[in-house]
Enzyme design. Structure first.
Site, PDB file in Angstrom:
ATOM      1  N   CYS A   1       0.826  -1.215   0.000  1.00 62.19           N
ATOM      2  CA  CYS A   1       0.000   0.000   0.000  1.00 62.19           C
ATOM      3  C   CYS A   1       0.856   1.259   0.000  1.00 62.19           C
ATOM      4  CB  CYS A   1      -0.932   0.000   1.204  1.00 62.19           C
ATOM      5  SG  CYS A   1      -1.914   1.511   1.334  1.00 62.19           S
TER       6      CYS A   1
ATOM      7  N   CYS B   1      -1.607   1.733  -2.948  1.00 63.69           N
ATOM      8  CA  CYS B   1      -2.604   2.803  -2.765  1.00 63.69           C
ATOM      9  C   CYS B   1      -2.003   4.206  -2.747  1.00 63.69           C
ATOM     10  CB  CYS B   1      -3.357   2.598  -1.451  1.00 63.69           C
ATOM     11  SG  CYS B   1      -3.637   0.909  -0.974  1.00 63.69           S
TER      12      CYS B   1
ATOM     13  N   LYS C   1      -0.175   5.319  -6.070  1.00 61.60           N
ATOM     14  CA  LYS C   1      -1.241   5.359  -7.074  1.00 61.60           C
ATOM     15  C   LYS C   1      -2.100   6.615  -6.925  1.00 61.60           C
ATOM     16  CE  LYS C   1      -4.932   3.896  -5.910  1.00 61.60           C
ATOM     17  NZ  LYS C   1      -5.750   2.743  -5.672  1.00 61.60           N
TER      18      LYS C   1
ATOM     19  N   TYR D   1      -9.860  -2.903 -10.198  1.00 62.87           N
ATOM     20  CA  TYR D   1      -9.414  -1.613  -9.658  1.00 62.87           C
ATOM     21  C   TYR D   1      -8.210  -1.064 -10.417  1.00 62.87           C
ATOM     22  CZ  TYR D   1     -11.673  -2.422  -4.997  1.00 62.87           C
ATOM     23  OH  TYR D   1     -12.523  -2.631  -3.951  1.00 62.87           O
TER      24      TYR D   1
ATOM     25  N   GLU E   1      -7.951   2.267 -12.867  1.00 65.50           N
ATOM     26  CA  GLU E   1      -7.233   3.397 -12.275  1.00 65.50           C
ATOM     27  C   GLU E   1      -6.062   3.819 -13.154  1.00 65.50           C
ATOM     28  OE1 GLU E   1      -8.319   2.498  -7.578  1.00 65.50           O
ATOM     29  OE2 GLU E   1      -6.457   1.710  -8.430  1.00 65.50           O
TER      30      GLU E   1
ATOM     31  N   HIS F   1     -25.925  22.301   1.802  1.00 70.84           N
ATOM     32  CA  HIS F   1     -26.215  22.891   0.493  1.00 70.84           C
ATOM     33  C   HIS F   1     -25.294  24.083   0.220  1.00 70.84           C
ATOM     34  CE1 HIS F   1     -28.671  23.841  -2.990  1.00 70.84           C
ATOM     35  NE2 HIS F   1     -28.610  25.110  -2.615  1.00 70.84           N
TER      36      HIS F   1
ATOM     37  N   GLU G   1     -25.611  16.068  -0.411  1.00 72.54           N
ATOM     38  CA  GLU G   1     -26.997  16.230   0.058  1.00 72.54           C
ATOM     39  C   GLU G   1     -27.974  15.372  -0.735  1.00 72.54           C
ATOM     40  OE1 GLU G   1     -28.915  20.088  -0.628  1.00 72.54           O
ATOM     41  OE2 GLU G   1     -27.342  20.551  -2.080  1.00 72.54           O
TER      42      GLU G   1
END
Length: 496
Positions: free
Chosen positions: A70, A75, A78, A210, A214, A470, A475
């Protein structure tokens, strides 16, 4: 302080006559899970040793590095490249926001690569300091199991040292695999893709998971021509089909050439590059061919079978029970090497549960329900809970599906034609929200909060009663009032 240890489900009281070991715990593999387990075990008072291969950005059987996949070649680097790739389209979008930019904008791949490398070296150092500060003894070298309570570390100079340990934890992760295709030696894996000296102008990617989508987004965002070949009708098998279609549409919208239902049959080196042949008779010439077709548990050199540890016959993953115990008392395993749910935060959870169980006096099994995840394509996809398809298989009654598709506010000015899609899957009988999905900007940041709600068992009524922020995309998750469709469960009803 007295250490409490869990053996076969029972807490043992400290016994002065117990066999003496060099360590209470020895961990093989200093990736995310191994580091977490060793640190937390040390915090409970255990004497802990851990070994890891010497650092290198590209892994092999003899190099790796503290921090693991990772941090060093997964991760983190990347995500850095995803950030880098996002600026190109963002700069194009900026023009309609009043930014006057030259038509020609240069991208310096080598500069980004240098910054990426500096960051993973920094993180490697941080992980080493975390271990040292926790009192964990770090050994650099290759570890293997030579007995139920004995490990051997092959040091960098080739010498071998053995250590005894009451508990041994296997946390060696997984490694990328190359499919058996003629010319496979011409291809690269994600390891090499993160450290290419030159940015490819033409790239072919084989895979639909993935890593494939990616890197397709990364290289396309940096200006390369990208052809993405995958075996299924849509990429990202296992995710919600509706969102998979959204991702495919977005990839094509950003200029990536998709080749569904396609396998590669041969790679051939030519003067003009690598010629890629498909099972449809197509020929594509590329500078780089990335195989992103899966990873395999890293068990090959651990000597596990010779001491009786059971491995899965198909994947060679270490077989464990709910508490990460192998069939050999005192030997445990966590993370990708067990092939349960191969995500970094899951390995961290498993490491935490291991430490609580063995040294904390709190037998704790990892909980795999409502684990959120994200695919960092551009824009990203993020989900938590079950997909619509999974809900229909599991539900006892009808499933309610709520969806919202809209043009993000930012795109209304920039002119980018790319919709955000959100989805909630709800049990019609209980009103419980079973799953949530989103493809659009900031999806992972939003989904982390949604995951807490689902973990707490939130109902659709509670979503509806929540006041939104908002203006925001988030939302929409609390304003989807109308049912998009009501779908009967796939399960046959019975009165038995």
């Amino acid at each position: 302080m007295a250490r409490k240890m869990l053996i076969d489900g029972e807490l043992n009281k400290p016994n002065e006559d117990e066999t003496h070991y060099d360590f209470d715990l020895f961990v093989i593999g200093a990736g995310s899970g191994g580091v977490r387990a060793s640190r937390f075990s040390a915090q409970y008072g255990a004497k802990v040793g851990i070994c890891e291969l010497p650092f290198h950005p590209i892994s092999s059987e003899v190099v790796g590095g503290v921090g693991g996949t990772c941090v060093i070649r997964g991760c983190v680097p990347k995500k850095i490249l995803v950030y880098g790739a996002s600026f190109g389209p963002e700069l194009a979008d900026a023009r309609n926001y009043g930014w006057e930019l030259n038509e020609k904008i240069d991208f310096n791949w080598k500069k980004l690569l240098q910054k990426k490398t500096e960051e993973i070296v920094r993180l490697n150092g941080i992980y080493k300091r975390l271990l040292a500060n926790a009192g964990v003894k770090l050994f650099e070298g290759e570890g293997r199991v030579v007995g139920p309570n004995e490990v051997e570390v092959i040091q960098l100079d080739g010498t071998k040292i053995s250590y005894s340990a009451k508990h041994i934890l296997i946390a060696t992760g997984s490694r990328a695999q190359l499919p058996a295709i003629p010319g496979q030696e011409l291809a690269i894996t994600s390891d090499e893709a993160l450290s290419l000296e030159e940015l490819p102008k033409r790239a072919v990617i084989f895979g639909g998971g993935y890593i494939a989508v990616e890197f397709a987004s990364i290289w396309r965002g940096m200006g390369a021509t990208v052809d993405l070949c995958f075996r299924k009708e849509l990429p990202l098998r296992g995710f919600d089909d509706e969102l998979r279609a959204v991702v495919a549409r977005n990839l094509e919208g950003r200029g990536i050439n998709l080749h569904p239902r396609t396998s590669l049959t041969e790679l051939v080196k030519t003067e003009g590059g690598i010629k890629v042949r498909t099972d449809h008779g197509e020929e594509i010439t590329a500078d780089v061919v990335l195989f992103a077709t899966g990873r395999a548990p890293n068990t090959k050199r651990l000597n596990l079978e010779s001491v009786g540890v059971e491995l899965d016959s198909a994947t060679r993953a270490v077989k464990v029970d709910d508490y990460s115990r192998t069939n050999i008392p005192g030997i445990w395993a966590i993370g990708d090497v067990t092939n349960r749910m191969n995500l970094t935060p899951v390995a961290l959870m498993e490491g935490t549960c291991f430490a609580k169980t063995v040294f904390g006096g709190q037998p704790t099994a990892p909980d795999y329900d409502h684990i959120p995840c994200a695919v960092f394509c551009i824009p990203p996809l993020s989900v938590v809970g079950v997909s619509e398809e999974q809900a229909l298989e599991k539900a006892n009654g009808d499933v309610l599906v709520f969806t919202s598709t809209f043009n993000p506010m930012k795109n209304s000015i920039s002119g980018r034609q790319e919709k955000t899609v959100m989805k909630l899957v709800v049990d019609a009988e209980t009103d419980k929200v079973l799953g949530a999905s989103m493809c659009g900007p900031d999806a992972p940041e939003i989904m982390q909060g949604i995951a807490i709600a689902l973990k707490c068992g939130a109902t659709k009524a509670q979503f509806d009663s929540t006041v939104g922020i908002h203006p925001s995309a988030a939302e929409e998750f609390v304003t989807m009032r109308s049912v998009t469709r009501r779908v009967p469960s796939c399960k046959p009803k019975t009165n038995l």
